[in-house]
Design a protein around this motif. Structure first.
Motif, PDB file in Angstrom:
ATOM      1  N   ILE A 185       0.833  -1.204   0.000  1.00 23.81           N
ATOM      2  CA  ILE A 185       0.000   0.000   0.000  1.00 23.81           C
ATOM      3  C   ILE A 185       0.865   1.250   0.000  1.00 23.81           C
ATOM      4  N   LEU A 186       1.921   1.251   0.817  1.00 23.74           N
ATOM      5  CA  LEU A 186       2.821   2.403   0.874  1.00 23.74           C
ATOM      6  C   LEU A 186       3.560   2.608  -0.443  1.00 23.74           C
ATOM      7  N   SER A 187       3.677   1.532  -1.219  1.00 17.77           N
ATOM      8  CA  SER A 187       4.338   1.619  -2.523  1.00 17.77           C
ATOM      9  C   SER A 187       3.388   2.081  -3.619  1.00 17.77           C
TER      10      SER A 187
ATOM     11  N   SER B 263      -9.525  -2.404   6.494  1.00 21.15           N
ATOM     12  CA  SER B 263      -8.866  -1.349   5.720  1.00 21.15           C
ATOM     13  C   SER B 263      -7.948  -0.595   6.667  1.00 21.15           C
ATOM     14  N   PHE B 264      -6.954   0.086   6.115  1.00 23.05           N
ATOM     15  CA  PHE B 264      -5.978   0.779   6.942  1.00 23.05           C
ATOM     16  C   PHE B 264      -6.367   2.237   7.155  1.00 23.05           C
ATOM     17  N   LEU B 265      -5.990   2.758   8.326  1.00 26.72           N
ATOM     18  CA  LEU B 265      -6.164   4.170   8.650  1.00 26.72           C
ATOM     19  C   LEU B 265      -4.785   4.799   8.798  1.00 26.72           C
ATOM     20  N   TYR B 266      -4.696   6.089   8.485  1.00 29.79           N
ATOM     21  CA  TYR B 266      -3.403   6.770   8.467  1.00 29.79           C
ATOM     22  C   TYR B 266      -3.358   7.887   9.510  1.00 29.79           C
TER      23      TYR B 266
ATOM     24  N   ASP C  80      -1.221   3.421  10.720  1.00 30.32           N
ATOM     25  CA  ASP C  80      -1.061   3.190  12.159  1.00 30.32           C
ATOM     26  C   ASP C  80      -2.219   2.432  12.801  1.00 30.32           C
ATOM     27  N   ARG C  81      -3.337   2.275  12.061  1.00 34.18           N
ATOM     28  CA  ARG C  81      -4.486   1.566  12.622  1.00 34.18           C
ATOM     29  C   ARG C  81      -5.176   0.730  11.551  1.00 34.18           C
ATOM     30  N   VAL C  82      -5.944  -0.232  12.027  1.00 35.37           N
ATOM     31  CA  VAL C  82      -6.746  -1.059  11.132  1.00 35.37           C
ATOM     32  C   VAL C  82      -8.210  -0.899  11.520  1.00 35.37           C
TER      33      VAL C  82
ATOM     34  N   ASP D  95       0.224   0.546  -4.240  1.00 39.55           N
ATOM     35  CA  ASP D  95      -0.714  -0.488  -4.679  1.00 39.55           C
ATOM     36  C   ASP D  95      -1.994  -0.388  -3.841  1.00 39.55           C
ATOM     37  N   GLU D  96      -3.042   0.193  -4.421  1.00 40.01           N
ATOM     38  CA  GLU D  96      -4.292   0.395  -3.696  1.00 40.01           C
ATOM     39  C   GLU D  96      -5.174  -0.853  -3.672  1.00 40.01           C
ATOM     40  N   SER D  97      -4.784  -1.895  -4.395  1.00 41.60           N
ATOM     41  CA  SER D  97      -5.628  -3.087  -4.493  1.00 41.60           C
ATOM     42  C   SER D  97      -5.763  -3.819  -3.165  1.00 41.60           C
ATOM     43  N   LEU D  98      -4.794  -3.621  -2.264  1.00 39.75           N
ATOM     44  CA  LEU D  98      -4.833  -4.313  -0.976  1.00 39.75           C
ATOM     45  C   LEU D  98      -5.291  -3.407   0.166  1.00 39.75           C
ATOM     46  N   LYS D  99      -5.763  -2.204  -0.185  1.00 42.07           N
ATOM     47  CA  LYS D  99      -6.191  -1.276   0.863  1.00 42.07           C
ATOM     48  C   LYS D  99      -7.356  -1.848   1.658  1.00 42.07           C
ATOM     49  N   VAL D 100      -8.282  -2.492   0.952  1.00 48.37           N
ATOM     50  CA  VAL D 100      -9.393  -3.184   1.606  1.00 48.37           C
ATOM     51  C   VAL D 100      -9.238  -4.667   1.321  1.00 48.37           C
ATOM     52  N   SER D 101      -9.298  -5.460   2.380  1.00 47.33           N
ATOM     53  CA  SER D 101      -9.048  -6.887   2.215  1.00 47.33           C
ATOM     54  C   SER D 101     -10.033  -7.704   3.044  1.00 47.33           C
ATOM     55  N   LYS D 102     -10.317  -8.912   2.569  1.00 50.07           N
ATOM     56  CA  LYS D 102     -11.245  -9.801   3.263  1.00 50.07           C
ATOM     57  C   LYS D 102     -10.487 -11.047   3.711  1.00 50.07           C
ATOM     58  N   HIS D 103     -10.762 -11.477   4.946  1.00 52.00           N
ATOM     59  CA  HIS D 103     -10.076 -12.638   5.507  1.00 52.00           C
ATOM     60  C   HIS D 103     -11.091 -13.576   6.165  1.00 52.00           C
TER      61      HIS D 103
END
Length: 256
Positions: free
Chosen positions: A201-203, A232-235, A242-244, A205-213
């Motif tokens: 994501i930091l590079s 999804s990640f929070l900034y 820094d948060r999920v 790649d927005e495809s992994l910003k939201v993920s299902k597990h």
């Protein structure tokens, strides 16, 4: 029109305040001069604000009246008094007054205190209504909403619905880490994939910003709960992850 109750045992002072307050566009209830009358009138008429003299007619003072009123209704109180001893101030402070005005006072001082008290009470009411709505939604929502701090690996927030899913209260979950929530296998799998996902994501790649597990979580009774988790990640203000933010839903597996 906002209703104001004046509790004052000096008739001239009471009439002067009434005339001023009515000229500012407020409705003034009948003046009362004793603690017992103040409590009875406040509970019966539920004014929007009470202006309370500390020294009143009878055995009980205005602070005692405020304490008794607050047992029944939530009404902002402004104290007015000629006394400012440390003992009186300490007692008054325990009733959380919206203002404390020393006699003699300027008209603008009283007007400003009234406006501020009514505005604060209005904002408090709006906040309480939103909190109540949030609580109703949170308790009745099947999904569990949560925020995890990555540095401490502990939860900053979890919705009330977690108790229905895992048997733990929200307060208990806030003391847990992600390792406490997941089974050993699920925890190891998530932790292995997490650094790579953050780096991607930091590079850019927005495809992994939201993920299902699909992960297994632990119940308070020791059982294992199959769940689907969307994250999804929070900034922070520096643009760092820094948060999920997550939403957890219990998977209903087909019975054999």
């Amino acid at each position: 029109m906002k209703k104001i109750l004046i509790v004052e045992d000096e008739m001239i002072t009471s009439l002067e305040m009434r005339m001023k307050i009515e000229s500012w566009g407020y409705s003034v209830l009948d003046n009362v001069k004793s603690s017992s009358d103040a409590v009875e009138t406040a509970i019966k008429n539920k004014p929007d604000l009470i202006i309370m003299d500390v020294v009143l007619y009878g055995n009980e003072d205005g602070i005692t009246a405020a304490e008794n009123i607050q047992k029944h209704v939530d009404i902002p109180i402004i104290y007015v008094t000629a006394y400012s001893s440390e003992m009186i101030m300490e007692r008054a402070h325990k009733t959380s007054p919206y203002a404390y005005i020393i006699k003699p006072f300027d008209d603008n001082e009283l007007k400003f205190a009234i406006e501020l008290a009514l505005k604060k009470q209005e904002l408090k009411k709006e906040f309480d209504e939103k909190q109540e709505l949030h609580s109703i939604i949170s308790k009745n929502l099947g999904d569990v909403i949560w925020i995890l701090d990555l540095k401490s690996a502990k939860f900053n927030y979890v919705s009330d619905s977690v108790e229905g899913l895992r048997g733990y209260t929200p307060d208990e979950v806030l003391e847990q880490s992600m390792e406490d929530v997941l089974t050993k296998e699920s925890y190891q799998r998530i932790m292995k994939a997490l650094p790579e996902r953050i780096q991607s994501i930091l590079s850019g790649d927005e495809s992994l910003k939201v993920s299902k597990h699909l992960v297994d979580q632990t119940h308070k009774n020791g059982s294992k709960i199959p769940t689907e988790v969307v994250t999804s990640f929070l900034y922070n203000e520096n643009g760092e992850v820094d948060r999920v933010l997550g939403v957890t839903r219990k998977l209903e597996l087909p019975t054999k």
